[in-house]
Each structure stands twice: as structure tokens, then as C-alpha cells.
Design a protein around this motif. Sequence first.
Motif, PDB file in Angstrom:
ATOM      1  N   CYS A 191       0.831  -1.207   0.000  1.00 66.59           N
ATOM      2  CA  CYS A 191       0.000   0.000   0.000  1.00 66.59           C
ATOM      3  C   CYS A 191       0.868   1.260   0.000  1.00 66.59           C
ATOM      4  O   CYS A 191       0.575   2.236  -0.699  1.00 66.59           O
ATOM      5  CB  CYS A 191      -0.932  -0.009   1.202  1.00 66.59           C
ATOM      6  N   LEU A 200       2.351   1.705  -3.478  1.00 67.16           N
ATOM      7  CA  LEU A 200       1.365   2.152  -4.458  1.00 67.16           C
ATOM      8  C   LEU A 200       0.971   3.613  -4.248  1.00 67.16           C
ATOM      9  O   LEU A 200       0.565   4.285  -5.199  1.00 67.16           O
ATOM     10  CB  LEU A 200       0.128   1.257  -4.403  1.00 67.16           C
ATOM     11  N   LYS A 206       0.971  -4.021  -7.501  1.00 66.24           N
ATOM     12  CA  LYS A 206      -0.471  -4.262  -7.373  1.00 66.24           C
ATOM     13  C   LYS A 206      -0.761  -5.764  -7.319  1.00 66.24           C
ATOM     14  O   LYS A 206      -1.654  -6.218  -6.589  1.00 66.24           O
ATOM     15  CB  LYS A 206      -1.208  -3.605  -8.541  1.00 66.24           C
ATOM     16  N   ARG A 263       0.119  -6.878  -3.905  1.00 64.44           N
ATOM     17  CA  ARG A 263      -0.920  -6.526  -2.934  1.00 64.44           C
ATOM     18  C   ARG A 263      -2.096  -7.499  -3.032  1.00 64.44           C
ATOM     19  O   ARG A 263      -2.685  -7.879  -2.014  1.00 64.44           O
ATOM     20  CB  ARG A 263      -1.401  -5.091  -3.151  1.00 64.44           C
ATOM     21  N   ALA A 264      -2.441  -7.886  -4.253  1.00 59.96           N
ATOM     22  CA  ALA A 264      -3.513  -8.869  -4.411  1.00 59.96           C
ATOM     23  C   ALA A 264      -3.147 -10.187  -3.731  1.00 59.96           C
ATOM     24  O   ALA A 264      -3.991 -10.830  -3.091  1.00 59.96           O
ATOM     25  CB  ALA A 264      -3.796  -9.096  -5.897  1.00 59.96           C
ATOM     26  N   TYR A 311      -3.684  -9.723  -0.034  1.00 61.97           N
ATOM     27  CA  TYR A 311      -5.103  -9.835   0.301  1.00 61.97           C
ATOM     28  C   TYR A 311      -5.547 -11.296   0.292  1.00 61.97           C
ATOM     29  O   TYR A 311      -6.283 -11.747   1.176  1.00 61.97           O
ATOM     30  CB  TYR A 311      -5.945  -9.034  -0.686  1.00 61.97           C
ATOM     31  N   ALA A 363     -11.020  -7.974  -2.290  1.00 57.42           N
ATOM     32  CA  ALA A 363     -10.010  -6.948  -2.528  1.00 57.42           C
ATOM     33  C   ALA A 363      -8.936  -7.458  -3.488  1.00 57.42           C
ATOM     34  O   ALA A 363      -8.438  -6.709  -4.336  1.00 57.42           O
ATOM     35  CB  ALA A 363      -9.378  -6.515  -1.208  1.00 57.42           C
ATOM     36  N   ALA A 364      -8.593  -8.725  -3.349  1.00 59.91           N
ATOM     37  CA  ALA A 364      -7.597  -9.295  -4.250  1.00 59.91           C
ATOM     38  C   ALA A 364      -8.090  -9.283  -5.686  1.00 59.91           C
ATOM     39  O   ALA A 364      -7.356  -8.926  -6.619  1.00 59.91           O
ATOM     40  CB  ALA A 364      -7.247 -10.717  -3.815  1.00 59.91           C
ATOM     41  N   GLU A 423     -10.289  -7.285  -7.013  1.00 62.93           N
ATOM     42  CA  GLU A 423     -10.336  -5.905  -7.502  1.00 62.93           C
ATOM     43  C   GLU A 423      -8.966  -5.456  -8.029  1.00 62.93           C
ATOM     44  O   GLU A 423      -8.868  -4.829  -9.080  1.00 62.93           O
ATOM     45  CB  GLU A 423     -10.810  -4.978  -6.387  1.00 62.93           C
ATOM     46  N   ASP A 424      -7.900  -5.774  -7.279  1.00 63.99           N
ATOM     47  CA  ASP A 424      -6.555  -5.407  -7.736  1.00 63.99           C
ATOM     48  C   ASP A 424      -6.198  -6.126  -9.036  1.00 63.99           C
ATOM     49  O   ASP A 424      -5.642  -5.533  -9.965  1.00 63.99           O
ATOM     50  CB  ASP A 424      -5.524  -5.741  -6.657  1.00 63.99           C
ATOM     51  N   ALA A 426      -7.959  -4.657 -11.990  1.00 60.99           N
ATOM     52  CA  ALA A 426      -7.348  -3.389 -12.394  1.00 60.99           C
ATOM     53  C   ALA A 426      -6.120  -3.633 -13.257  1.00 60.99           C
ATOM     54  O   ALA A 426      -5.871  -2.908 -14.226  1.00 60.99           O
ATOM     55  CB  ALA A 426      -6.980  -2.572 -11.158  1.00 60.99           C
TER      56      ALA A 426
END
Length: 762
Positions: free
Chosen positions: A235, A238, A248, A251-252, A255, A263-264, A266-267, A270
Motif C-alpha cells: 500500500c 502504491l 499491485k 498486494r492482491a 489480500y 479486494a484481491a 479488484e486489484d 485493475a
Amino acid sequence: MSSPAVARSSPGGSREMAPAPQGRGRFWEVGGGSGLRLERAAAESERWELLLRRGELLALGGHLKGALEAFAAALRRGAPARPECLGALVDCLVFNYRLRHGLSWSAAPAAGADGGACGLLRCLGCRGFLSEPVTVPCGHSYCRRCLRRELRARCRLCRDRLPPATASATDAEGTAPRPPPLAAAIAASDFRTSVVLNHLAEKWFPGQRERARAAGRLGELLHQGRYREALAAACEALRAEPSDLIVKIYRAESYAGLQEFKAAIEDLNAVLFQLPDWPEVYFRKGKVLYDAGFLGDALQLFLQCLALDEDFAPAKLQVQKILCDLLLPENLKEGLKGSSWSSLPCTKNRPFDFPSVMEESQSPSEPSPKQSEEIPEVTSEPVKGSLNRAQSAQSINSTETPAREDCLKRVSSEPVLSVQEKGVLLKRKLSLLEQDVIVNEDGRNKLKKQGAYGDIPEELIDVSDFECSLCMRLFFEPVTTPCGHSFCKNCLERCLDHAPYCPLCKESLKEYLADRRYCVTQLLEELIVKYLPDELSERKKIYDEETAELSHLTKNVPIFVCTMAYPTVPCPLHVFEPRYRLMIRRSIQTGTKRFGMCVSDTQNSFADYGCMLQIRNVHFLPDGRSVVDTVGGKRFRVLKRGMKDGYCTADIEYLEDVKVEDEDEIKNLRELHDLVYSQACSWFQNLRDRFRSQILQHFGSMPEREENLQATPNGPAWCWWLLAVLPVDPRYQLSVLSMKSLKERLTKIQHILTYFSRDQSK
């Protein structure tokens, strides 16, 4: 290998064994029949091995329906559930998936397709900044991250197999497959970073290099299972650089490790929005759904990953595991009626339906009318207790528009994708390269816009960064060794002629020498072409001049000082000295494939007369030695002697027989020729069997008598063959080689034969 037998029932009810049919039609008729017939045959014979083999053959033939029936029936008959046995079935699924979605088999776009400076310094695997670049045996470069995690088995551009970073998984027999020699060498060296490329990355893009280091530390946290720390670090990274797709993805993963699947997703969505053809992201997304218990959605994402990169090993392994689990008897309802299978309990909100897979047409490329029919949605129990979660795949993907009712109608149906993914990926039936061009044109690929971090400032481009440490000139055909050092191809080969070690770090290059690939480092060559075109042009001019000098066939001709050679006679050579290794290689590289052969001379280092040899084949041994197959060509006389890089050279003139014009002289020459030829045949036939077989093995059989004695400048070929096999003094042979009169040569040979024939009669 004989064809496997196929069990079938006769009209009277008796059972007989018939050989497997050779024709395609009969094969599909037997393999693609009802599951009931297949089950009855397996129950009668108790040979699940036959069912597994049949399933594999059906999958290889593209008949998905029959393959699924065969594998499931084999598992019901007690076959061990081994995912590695389903490799052919996975390939068949991927093939059908590609056909249904119109995906081409195009390779990934070349690095630098977006045209920016950093576009060249882009990893071919993750498409991110080339951090800690490693050049693989085929000459393409990847970041260490992509190779260390074994995210792919083959190069995305040339499809060459990549060496594994760690111990390879065991094969079907339970033994670890042996990698090729060079792959083993690179794996043992733990992917040494390319020194030149790493220096350029740090010098040109220090900010990107530092962010890549931070991402590497983030990856280590994930590897250690420290998800909270990894999430906080991701985080923070980013916030500083929101467009960093690698972070990113990390980060996924964080999560996902913390069970925060929404949340995973969503990343990952993206990331897919910006790079819709990145196989790794589909694999990551599939893993998240798999961990959440949605096997059907995960399976289709793994298939999408394999559709983009058929050699993405982790995705293929996941598909094999899922299929093996789904085909177990406890996960299938009993009884396969007709061509309809009961839906499998693998997702919460939608069934993963095999029936429509069973209903495809005989040809995978021709869709069946039943494929367009709606199948009612059936809610089912989870496969295992651990997968029993309250949330559904759609709830995890709540940021997406709900999928169509029939989106999971078949194995090769549309995966759980976002609206943007569907628009970019599935509705466009384009090759991967075309997708990149359009995404770049319509402005939706933000990464590509900011991927070109500006052209390299002129003051940062230094020709000394691209100089070979051996010749101190600009790299020409640069190659990178497993230890990470780069040299001109010719320079490195010359060093390996003397010792199989890196000229800089002295690490052993025995495996590299044995492999003898010497593939040009593509990225390094592209950088030179882009930023040093004038220097490269000058370097190429020098190289061409040197090559032209070496390819001259009368000036500075390379001379191998060894033994006597004769026109048309084979002359095998064992080359082990470094100077002659270089000479042979240059003869091949210049395209002449010729060099002179002379015997040694105490006064002038080599004789005044010799014979040109034509290289027919070269067999290189692992330690650098070679066995060279040559055959004699033109004779020559030495005009001037010289030396180059340790081996002898000479200016020469070629010798030709003086032609006889008078008819009476031609008639007398023919009579002498026939007499000596008969005498030669008689001498050869009277040799002991052991001697005669040795001559035939080394030199071949004696050439036939020629009608036109003056057809070639060297005269009849049998004369030279006989001169090569006769055990006479080399000085005598040399005198015959230098003769330009066929009559004198025949007379000399006649005297020799008379002498040896007299010895045979004693």
C-alpha cells in the motif's frame, strides 16, 4: 509399437478383442460411444490402463467428450488419481477454449513494441521493468522474478524451453527429468544477472531500479508468509507509484493470503484492465477463486492463462489437479445416460457443467446446435467441506456486471471477467500483437503510455558501456554466458578454444561449450542498433573487411600443416589445437569452407605443394575438439608463406594438367591409362583381406575408370585414390602431386605398382 486392442461386444453377446482401428471414423465411433458401453468394457476387462490410454488418444485427437468419459471410467475402475496423467486432456481443453473464443496462436509482442526507451528494458514475462536481467540460453532476457518463480516453461517469443530455477518436478515415472546441459549449468548458477544489462538499467533508470528492489523485498515477505507486513508495504509503495502493476499484483497476493478475496480480485481486475493479455494475472486470479472454493471459475481462468501462454506450467498443473478432483467417482453422479453428464458441484451460485462439453460435434472447429441451448441453473453442494463458503464467485466479483446465465455452460465458456476484460479480450478475435496495438491506440493502456520513460539522455549513452572486454571494441554479435558476462561471439569462441572458463570470472563454461549455441543476446543488440547506429555501422564495416580478407582463396589461404591430401580423396581430421580450431571455425563462418593441406618441411615449415580441402561436415565434441570430414579439391603451389593468429597462411596458385591435343598422343595416353588401371585393380584384389577392408573403410572403394581422361584439371580420380592408399614415402607422393602431366603421373604410378606387385608374388 503395436496398436492397443479395443474390447467390443459381438451381436451375439460374446466378447472379442479386436485391434484398434486405424481410420479416424471408426476410432471416434468406438471411443465416442455412450459412457455405458465404455463402463461395461472396463468392468469386464478390469483394465483401467486401457481406458487411460484411450482417453489420452481421444484428447490428442481433439475429442473432448470421449476423453472425459474414458478418464472418468478409468477412475471408477480403480485407476490412481494422478494429475500428471491428464496433460493431453488439458491441451485438448485449451485447444477448444481457443477455438470458441477466436484466440490466435500468436506469440507475445516483442519487448519494446511500445517504442519508448524503457520499452526495450522490459521483461518478456511480466512486461514490467527489467529488474535484475537474466539472459536465457535462447538469447532473450527476463527479470529474475519471472524465472525464479517458474511462471513459464518456455520463452514467450521463440518457444525455447527455459531452464528451471529449482529442482524440476518429477515426471510420470516418478523420476526427475534431466535438463539439457546448458539449462543445467544456468540452473546451477541460480540465474546470474547479466552484468552489462544490469549496469545499463541502473545507470539509465535509477528510480525504476530502486522500485524494483522494493518490489523484490515485497516478494520475499510474501514468500515467507508475512502477509500483513507485505500488505502494508504494498500500500505504501502504491501511494508513491500508483501505476506499478507488479506491486499491485503483490498486494492482491497479500489480500488473498489474508482471505480478503474481494479486494484481491479488484486489484487483479485493475491490472487486467491495463494489460489484458498477461497470462500471469489470469493465473493469480484463478488461484484466488480456487482458494475461495470456486473451482469452475478458477478452472476457466486457468484455461484463459494457458490460451495466452500454452507453456505456463503452474496453470497447467492447477488445471490437472482440478480435473482430477472433478472426475473422481465421489464427485460425479452415478450413471451416464446418453451424452449427458450431471452437473458437477464445484461452484456456489452456478454449476460447472460438463453436459454441453459432451455434446460437441465430431470436429472441434464446428459448433453443435446444442451449444446455443440454455441449460437450467442448478445449485449444488460444495465438493469438499473446506470449500463450503457463504459467499459466491459473483459476490467476490461484486465490482463486475453479473455474467450471463449461460456463461458457465461449457468448459470452454467465458471466464469470470470484468466488463472491461470482456470488451478488450473476448469480443475481439485478434492476435495478441493486434490487441496491443489497438489498446495503445485507443488510449486505454495507461502502462504503455507511461512505460516509455522518455528517451535516454544523450549524456548517459556511452559507447564504453557496450565494449567487449576482450577485443575492446563495440560488441558485435554479443553473447552472454551463464555467469552473466557478455562478449563478442567470435571473441568468446577464441577464448574457449584455449580453456573452457569465463575470461573474466574464470567460472567453468564446460556445459556452455558443449552446448555450442552461442545465441546472440537480443536485447543488447537492440540497444546498440537503437542508440549507437553509427558506431555499429563502423564496427560492421571492420568485420566485413576482416571476413573478406579471410575468405580469399588465393591470398592468405589458411594452411593446415599435417599430412598429404589428394583431389577427390576423403581426408578426416581430428582437430584439437586452439589455432586449428580457430582456423576451421573461420573457414565455416566465411562461407568458403576451404583450407589448404600441406606436409611439414624442415626448412620452410611446410611443403611447396599441397591440396585444398573442402569441409563437408564438422562434429564438435563437448570439450571443444572436433572431427572434421573433408575431401580433397584443387592442387596448388605455394608462392608466399605467412602467419595469422598462430596458424600458417600462404599465397598460392592452382595447378592444372596440361591438356594433350594430338590424337596419336591421346590414343597412346588411353592405352597407358587402361594398362595402369588394370594393373592397379589386380594389385588391390591381391591384397590380404585385412588390408583391403581397412582401405575400404578409410578411403572407400576405388573410383571407376573414366572415359574422358582430361575432363578435370586433376585427371582421373582413381589415380589419386591409389596414390593415397599406396604405402610410399611422402616425398615420392609429393613429387607426383606436383606433376602437371597425366602421362608422367601414370608412368610414376606404374613403376610403383610394378614394385609392389613383385613383392606380392614372393
